[in-house]
Design an enzyme around this catalytic site. Sequence first.
Site, PDB file in Angstrom:
ATOM      1  N   TRP A 105      33.801  43.448  50.258  1.00 43.14           N
ATOM      2  CA  TRP A 105      35.236  43.275  50.040  1.00 43.14           C
ATOM      3  C   TRP A 105      35.969  44.536  50.495  1.00 43.14           C
ATOM      4  O   TRP A 105      35.569  45.651  50.149  1.00 43.14           O
ATOM      5  CB  TRP A 105      35.474  42.998  48.562  1.00 43.14           C
ATOM      6  CG  TRP A 105      36.906  42.786  48.164  1.00 43.14           C
ATOM      7  CD1 TRP A 105      37.849  42.052  48.832  1.00 43.14           C
ATOM      8  CD2 TRP A 105      37.547  43.313  47.001  1.00 43.14           C
ATOM      9  NE1 TRP A 105      39.039  42.087  48.142  1.00 43.14           N
ATOM     10  CE2 TRP A 105      38.887  42.849  47.024  1.00 43.14           C
ATOM     11  CE3 TRP A 105      37.143  44.122  45.938  1.00 43.14           C
ATOM     12  CZ2 TRP A 105      39.808  43.171  46.021  1.00 43.14           C
ATOM     13  CZ3 TRP A 105      38.040  44.438  44.951  1.00 43.14           C
ATOM     14  CH2 TRP A 105      39.358  43.962  44.992  1.00 43.14           C
ATOM     15  N   ASP A 121      29.564  43.178  40.824  1.00 43.37           N
ATOM     16  CA  ASP A 121      30.936  42.692  40.886  1.00 43.37           C
ATOM     17  C   ASP A 121      30.868  41.171  40.792  1.00 43.37           C
ATOM     18  O   ASP A 121      30.343  40.507  41.693  1.00 43.37           O
ATOM     19  CB  ASP A 121      31.601  43.125  42.198  1.00 43.37           C
ATOM     20  CG  ASP A 121      33.071  42.739  42.264  1.00 43.37           C
ATOM     21  OD1 ASP A 121      33.570  42.098  41.318  1.00 43.37           O
ATOM     22  OD2 ASP A 121      33.730  43.081  43.262  1.00 43.37           O
ATOM     23  N   LYS A 173      40.076  34.048  39.644  1.00 43.37           N
ATOM     24  CA  LYS A 173      39.722  32.849  40.396  1.00 43.37           C
ATOM     25  C   LYS A 173      39.301  31.700  39.480  1.00 43.37           C
ATOM     26  O   LYS A 173      39.781  30.582  39.613  1.00 43.37           O
ATOM     27  CB  LYS A 173      38.579  33.166  41.369  1.00 43.37           C
ATOM     28  CG  LYS A 173      38.841  34.324  42.324  1.00 43.37           C
ATOM     29  CD  LYS A 173      39.999  34.061  43.254  1.00 43.37           C
ATOM     30  CE  LYS A 173      40.071  35.080  44.392  1.00 43.37           C
ATOM     31  NZ  LYS A 173      40.288  36.467  43.953  1.00 43.37           N
TER      32      LYS A 173
END
Length: 431
Positions: free
Chosen positions: A162, A243, A279
């Site tokens: 990311w 993560d 999300k």
Amino acid sequence: MLNIVPLTAAAALRRQGQQSLLAAGRTATVSTWAQVPQGPPDPILGVTEAFRADRDPCKMNLGVGAYRDNDGKPYVLSCVRKAEKRLLDKSMDKEYLGITGHPGFVQRASKLAYGADSPALAESRVAATQSISGTGALRIGGEFLSRYYPYAKKIYLPTPSWGNHTPIFRDSGLEVGQYRYFDKTTNGLNIDGMLEDLQNLPANSIVLMHACAHNPTGVDPTAEQWDQISQVIKDRDHFCFFDMAYQGFASGNVDRDAQAVRQFVSRGHYVALSQSFAKNMGLYGERVGTFSLVCQSTEEMKAVESQLKILIRPLYSNPPLNGARIVNQVLSDSTLYSEWLSEVKGMADRIISMRTALKDHLVNDFGSQHNWDHITNQIGMFCYTGLKPDQVEKLTKEHHVYLTKDGRISIAGISSRNVEYLAQSIHAVTK
């Protein structure tokens, strides 16, 4: 006698500039911020801005990392709406949370991540705090490791990772390194290169792992590969920082998506974890997350938690209230929890169905001779298409499809109405 104070470098620079202007016969003021350079635009926001300026009716925005329904609209979960109404009906106050946030939320979020039967939770060995979503959790973790991890001040990220990972950890005081992850020749996992790199890192290195739905590639290790990764990390005494931004949102199953984290903890790893509800509950703007760290004992947990409080206090004092209340309401009510599990599976299933449709159109309808198996082999919101920069440029300029330059697309931006057009456009630029 005069006390002469030496000029700082910045002050000397300003004076030199002022003197130069005066010597040229002009009167001017040199701004304090004249030396600040213009920063580059954000690559994702740039895609969105270009998309908004486009007037073509067929345009598609596949850059944004947020779920959209089949009509391309932002989606608010029904369980979230119901939780919000219940909270509103209670007429609750808006007092500050404690430094580590909403206790019920933190407890239930940890249970969701580590599992209801987690020995680490049962033995009170998990230091946890609410965070400002996953980004804030990563920053807390980076700051903590920078201060207290005794063996290294460098964290290794998968290649690619990311885009925000590198600046987060650098700004936390850690150096950033890389290990191999994605194989461009197969659009899959480079497991041999990954294991080799992990084996060759200095002992006790800090390694970041994506728990599921790797961003940006959508490529995850299998359960067997996670076993191999775990063993190498154990053998080298590395420290793993997970993560987990997509629990439940990747496969549609919250337990399956947390498998890697739970697998590592069960094998004796004392991991750190960044957890986000942006999300999987659609709470993007509420900024709800946690940072947690598995310790060896309750005493160690208490010491770690005390230092997390000291670290957080000057950063933002305490976290936001509303989002934590919403998640706590959903996770603590059996009816809302069941509804959430159904909704998050529905979101995951829609994304999976769009992957299948895109591949089918490319292969069966347009007869593409390329191998598009990676579209359905990858998982989660993003897909690394394998498109080259020149193909990405043609896709945007000629077909009004907006995506990042590395060929990453957000599957959530695809709908049953435009998936055939997307496949046709990709086929046109890859023939």
